[in-house]
Write a protein that holds these residues in place. Structure first.
Motif, PDB file in Angstrom:
ATOM      1  N   ASN A   1      45.802  28.680  49.592  1.00  0.00           N
ATOM      2  CA  ASN A   1      45.057  28.110  49.061  1.00  0.00           C
ATOM      3  C   ASN A   1      45.373  27.253  48.100  1.00  0.00           C
ATOM      4  OD1 ASN A   1      44.004  30.980  49.362  1.00  0.00           O
ATOM      5  ND2 ASN A   1      43.134  30.241  50.494  1.00  0.00           N
ATOM      6  N   ASP A   2      44.553  26.337  48.051  1.00  0.00           N
ATOM      7  CA  ASP A   2      44.650  25.094  47.324  1.00  0.00           C
ATOM      8  C   ASP A   2      43.831  25.964  46.150  1.00  0.00           C
ATOM      9  OD1 ASP A   2      45.547  23.142  48.776  1.00  0.00           O
ATOM     10  OD2 ASP A   2      44.214  22.118  49.711  1.00  0.00           O
ATOM     11  N   PHE A   3      42.348  26.121  45.537  1.00  0.00           N
ATOM     12  CA  PHE A   3      41.958  26.830  44.068  1.00  0.00           C
ATOM     13  C   PHE A   3      41.611  28.384  44.611  1.00  0.00           C
ATOM     14  CE2 PHE A   3      39.110  27.564  41.092  1.00  0.00           C
ATOM     15  CZ  PHE A   3      39.994  26.638  40.056  1.00  0.00           C
ATOM     16  N   GLU A   4      42.043  29.189  44.574  1.00  0.00           N
ATOM     17  CA  GLU A   4      41.880  30.400  44.309  1.00  0.00           C
ATOM     18  C   GLU A   4      42.421  30.993  43.424  1.00  0.00           C
ATOM     19  OE1 GLU A   4      39.855  32.704  45.354  1.00  0.00           O
ATOM     20  OE2 GLU A   4      40.332  31.546  47.281  1.00  0.00           O
ATOM     21  N   GLN A   5      41.528  32.298  42.980  1.00  0.00           N
ATOM     22  CA  GLN A   5      41.641  33.066  41.791  1.00  0.00           C
ATOM     23  C   GLN A   5      42.354  34.408  41.889  1.00  0.00           C
ATOM     24  OE1 GLN A   5      38.184  35.733  39.848  1.00  0.00           O
ATOM     25  NE2 GLN A   5      38.242  33.599  38.815  1.00  0.00           N
ATOM     26  N   ALA A   6      43.260  34.767  40.790  1.00  0.00           N
ATOM     27  CA  ALA A   6      44.363  35.539  41.251  1.00  0.00           C
ATOM     28  C   ALA A   6      43.884  36.646  39.757  1.00  0.00           C
ATOM     29  CB  ALA A   6      45.531  35.578  41.335  1.00  0.00           C
ATOM     30  N   ASN A   7      44.263  37.975  39.941  1.00  0.00           N
ATOM     31  CA  ASN A   7      44.753  38.576  38.328  1.00  0.00           C
ATOM     32  C   ASN A   7      46.104  39.197  38.722  1.00  0.00           C
ATOM     33  OD1 ASN A   7      42.037  39.473  37.827  1.00  0.00           O
ATOM     34  ND2 ASN A   7      41.867  41.425  39.630  1.00  0.00           N
ATOM     35  N   PHE A   8      46.211  38.947  37.238  1.00  0.00           N
ATOM     36  CA  PHE A   8      47.450  38.948  36.325  1.00  0.00           C
ATOM     37  C   PHE A   8      47.302  39.437  35.492  1.00  0.00           C
ATOM     38  CE2 PHE A   8      48.139  35.376  38.927  1.00  0.00           C
ATOM     39  CZ  PHE A   8      49.422  35.025  39.629  1.00  0.00           C
ATOM     40  N   LYS A   9      48.509  40.108  34.448  1.00  0.00           N
ATOM     41  CA  LYS A   9      48.745  40.696  33.644  1.00  0.00           C
ATOM     42  C   LYS A   9      49.106  39.840  31.970  1.00  0.00           C
ATOM     43  CE  LYS A   9      48.630  45.381  34.940  1.00  0.00           C
ATOM     44  NZ  LYS A   9      46.986  45.620  34.998  1.00  0.00           N
ATOM     45  N   ASN A  10      48.647  39.880  30.512  1.00  0.00           N
ATOM     46  CA  ASN A  10      49.414  39.720  29.436  1.00  0.00           C
ATOM     47  C   ASN A  10      50.460  40.453  29.004  1.00  0.00           C
ATOM     48  OD1 ASN A  10      47.528  41.431  27.903  1.00  0.00           O
ATOM     49  ND2 ASN A  10      46.447  40.043  27.349  1.00  0.00           N
ATOM     50  N   SER A  11      50.509  40.182  27.766  1.00  0.00           N
ATOM     51  CA  SER A  11      51.685  40.227  27.490  1.00  0.00           C
ATOM     52  C   SER A  11      51.092  41.549  26.825  1.00  0.00           C
ATOM     53  CB  SER A  11      52.711  39.467  25.705  1.00  0.00           C
ATOM     54  OG  SER A  11      52.036  39.331  25.284  1.00  0.00           O
ATOM     55  N   LYS A  12      50.209  42.116  26.952  1.00  0.00           N
ATOM     56  CA  LYS A  12      50.050  43.808  26.265  1.00  0.00           C
ATOM     57  C   LYS A  12      49.349  44.275  27.759  1.00  0.00           C
ATOM     58  CE  LYS A  12      48.101  42.182  21.627  1.00  0.00           C
ATOM     59  NZ  LYS A  12      46.870  42.140  21.187  1.00  0.00           N
ATOM     60  N   GLY A  13      49.510  44.009  28.352  1.00  0.00           N
ATOM     61  CA  GLY A  13      49.287  44.696  29.341  1.00  0.00           C
ATOM     62  C   GLY A  13      47.619  44.568  30.188  1.00  0.00           C
ATOM     63  N   LYS A  14      47.259  43.173  29.323  1.00  0.00           N
ATOM     64  CA  LYS A  14      45.720  43.752  30.136  1.00  0.00           C
ATOM     65  C   LYS A  14      45.432  41.881  30.872  1.00  0.00           C
ATOM     66  CE  LYS A  14      43.973  44.854  25.624  1.00  0.00           C
ATOM     67  NZ  LYS A  14      43.167  44.121  24.245  1.00  0.00           N
ATOM     68  N   ASP A  15      44.568  42.885  31.766  1.00  0.00           N
ATOM     69  CA  ASP A  15      44.362  42.018  32.930  1.00  0.00           C
ATOM     70  C   ASP A  15      43.357  40.551  32.165  1.00  0.00           C
ATOM     71  OD1 ASP A  15      45.226  43.644  34.607  1.00  0.00           O
ATOM     72  OD2 ASP A  15      43.166  44.866  35.253  1.00  0.00           O
ATOM     73  N   ILE A  16      44.422  39.857  32.917  1.00  0.00           N
ATOM     74  CA  ILE A  16      43.510  37.925  33.155  1.00  0.00           C
ATOM     75  C   ILE A  16      43.221  37.854  34.081  1.00  0.00           C
ATOM     76  CG2 ILE A  16      44.778  37.638  30.445  1.00  0.00           C
ATOM     77  CD1 ILE A  16      46.471  36.835  31.959  1.00  0.00           C
ATOM     78  N   LYS A  17      42.433  36.543  34.534  1.00  0.00           N
ATOM     79  CA  LYS A  17      42.258  35.691  35.515  1.00  0.00           C
ATOM     80  C   LYS A  17      42.730  34.371  35.593  1.00  0.00           C
ATOM     81  CE  LYS A  17      38.205  38.292  36.418  1.00  0.00           C
ATOM     82  NZ  LYS A  17      38.914  39.365  38.086  1.00  0.00           N
ATOM     83  N   VAL A  18      43.898  33.936  36.221  1.00  0.00           N
ATOM     84  CA  VAL A  18      44.269  32.673  36.496  1.00  0.00           C
ATOM     85  C   VAL A  18      43.931  31.792  37.928  1.00  0.00           C
ATOM     86  CG1 VAL A  18      46.745  31.148  36.648  1.00  0.00           C
ATOM     87  CG2 VAL A  18      45.864  33.419  35.252  1.00  0.00           C
ATOM     88  N   GLU A  19      43.605  30.688  37.708  1.00  0.00           N
ATOM     89  CA  GLU A  19      42.896  30.032  38.849  1.00  0.00           C
ATOM     90  C   GLU A  19      43.952  28.796  39.017  1.00  0.00           C
ATOM     91  OE1 GLU A  19      38.749  28.824  37.140  1.00  0.00           O
ATOM     92  OE2 GLU A  19      37.895  30.039  38.303  1.00  0.00           O
ATOM     93  N   GLY A  20      43.783  28.176  39.860  1.00  0.00           N
ATOM     94  CA  GLY A  20      44.624  27.212  40.692  1.00  0.00           C
ATOM     95  C   GLY A  20      45.020  27.752  42.170  1.00  0.00           C
ATOM     96  N   HIS A  21      46.072  26.713  42.832  1.00  0.00           N
ATOM     97  CA  HIS A  21      46.599  26.940  43.418  1.00  0.00           C
ATOM     98  C   HIS A  21      47.659  28.208  43.666  1.00  0.00           C
ATOM     99  CE1 HIS A  21      48.839  24.303  47.027  1.00  0.00           C
ATOM    100  NE2 HIS A  21      49.185  25.514  47.902  1.00  0.00           N
ATOM    101  N   LYS A  22      47.008  28.987  45.088  1.00  0.00           N
ATOM    102  CA  LYS A  22      47.453  30.374  44.984  1.00  0.00           C
ATOM    103  C   LYS A  22      47.956  30.364  46.241  1.00  0.00           C
ATOM    104  CE  LYS A  22      45.662  34.599  45.361  1.00  0.00           C
ATOM    105  NZ  LYS A  22      45.179  35.839  46.086  1.00  0.00           N
TER     106      LYS A  22
END
Length: 278
Positions: free
Chosen positions: A51-72
């Protein structure tokens, strides 16, 4: 005659079954590996979404969920029939090592999973690897997030004003090849403004100071920041005919941040060139 017919039908069925299995082990149409990563041996792509632009969940260095948007990208791999299965840990380690080799890092890790990140080519690429099926399959979720572009809003007048009032001025918009001191062509606008400042005030003498974020070893970043500062100084002297007496180059790596290195935005602000009055 009847037995021959049955045998022929059985052979045809076996042929179709074998053909279907072989076909099923080919990459799904339209799929491809991500440009940064190669697949594990003996795996094929069983599912693929882009997808050209979509959101997905990732984790930061502490294991907390973060949302990242971009080419998926979502790429699912399965092991070919008859091939030896690697362990789930082996799959995860393979991708971790591959990412580290291109300057990336492991952000967070859990059994059978890892969250990785690569900053390269003006993009921040987040990667989630999930190995399962006892090593017989794994999934990649990848989002390419464009790095924050800092527009060159400072012209010669504003640079002069900052230096006059604070003794220094930060210059964004000077870009280098990855892990290199080679200046990119899109840096021309910023360097022209520095040249204009210096040629309009021949008594002004400046230190050109290179700064980095805190990713990597400090000793290496000290060397790289100095080489980048020297590259800017040499560009001003050779291309724009600024007097060499007006400039000296130094590198301080990550020792003088203007923002926290704990965030992408902060690290982007810290990667800069500063002009400091001598």
């Amino acid at each position: 005659m009847r037995n021959k017919k049955k045998r022929a039908l059985w052979l045809l069925g076996m042929f179709l079954l074998t053909a279907n299995i072989a076909f099923a082990q080919e990459d799904v149409p339209g799929s491809k590996d991500h440009p940064l990563l190669t697949r594990m041996p003996n795996f094929y792509i069983s599912d693929y979404e882009e997808n050209d632009f979509e959101q997905a969940n990732f984790k930061n260095s502490k294991g907390k969920d973060i949302k990242v948007e971009g080419h998926k990208y979502y790429i699912s791999y399965e092991l070919k029939k008859g091939a030896n299965s690697p362990s789930e840990l082996q799959i995860v380690r393979n991708y971790e090592n591959a990412v580290k080799k291109i300057g990336g890092s492991v952000v967070y890790e859990a059994p059978g999973e890892a969250w990785l990140k690569v900053e390269r080519g003006g993009k921040i690429t987040w990667i989630y690897i999930f190995a399962h099926c006892d090593g017989g399959c794994y999934d990649l979720t990848i989002v390419e997030k464009k790095a924050m572009i800092q527009e060159v809003i400072a012209d010669a007048k504003s640079l002069a004003r900052d230096i006059s009032s604070t003794g220094h001025a930060s210059v964004y918009g000077i870009y280098f090849d990855f892990n290199s001191a080679k200046i990119k062509l899109e840096s021309e606008k910023a360097i022209k403004e520095i040249a204009k400042l210096l040629k309009g005030n021949l008594s002004l003498k400046l230190y050109v100071v290179g700064h980095t974020d805190n990713v990597g070893k400090i000793s290496y970043n000290m060397k790289l920041s100095r080489e980048r500062a020297e590259a800017v100084m040499n560009e001003l002297i050779t291309k724009y005919k600024v007097s060499a007496d007006q400039l000296k180059a130094y590198g301080v790596a990550s020792l003088a941040p203007v923002a926290s290195n704990k965030t992408e935005e902060g690290r982007t602000r810290n990667r800069r060139v500063e002009l400091v009055e001598q």
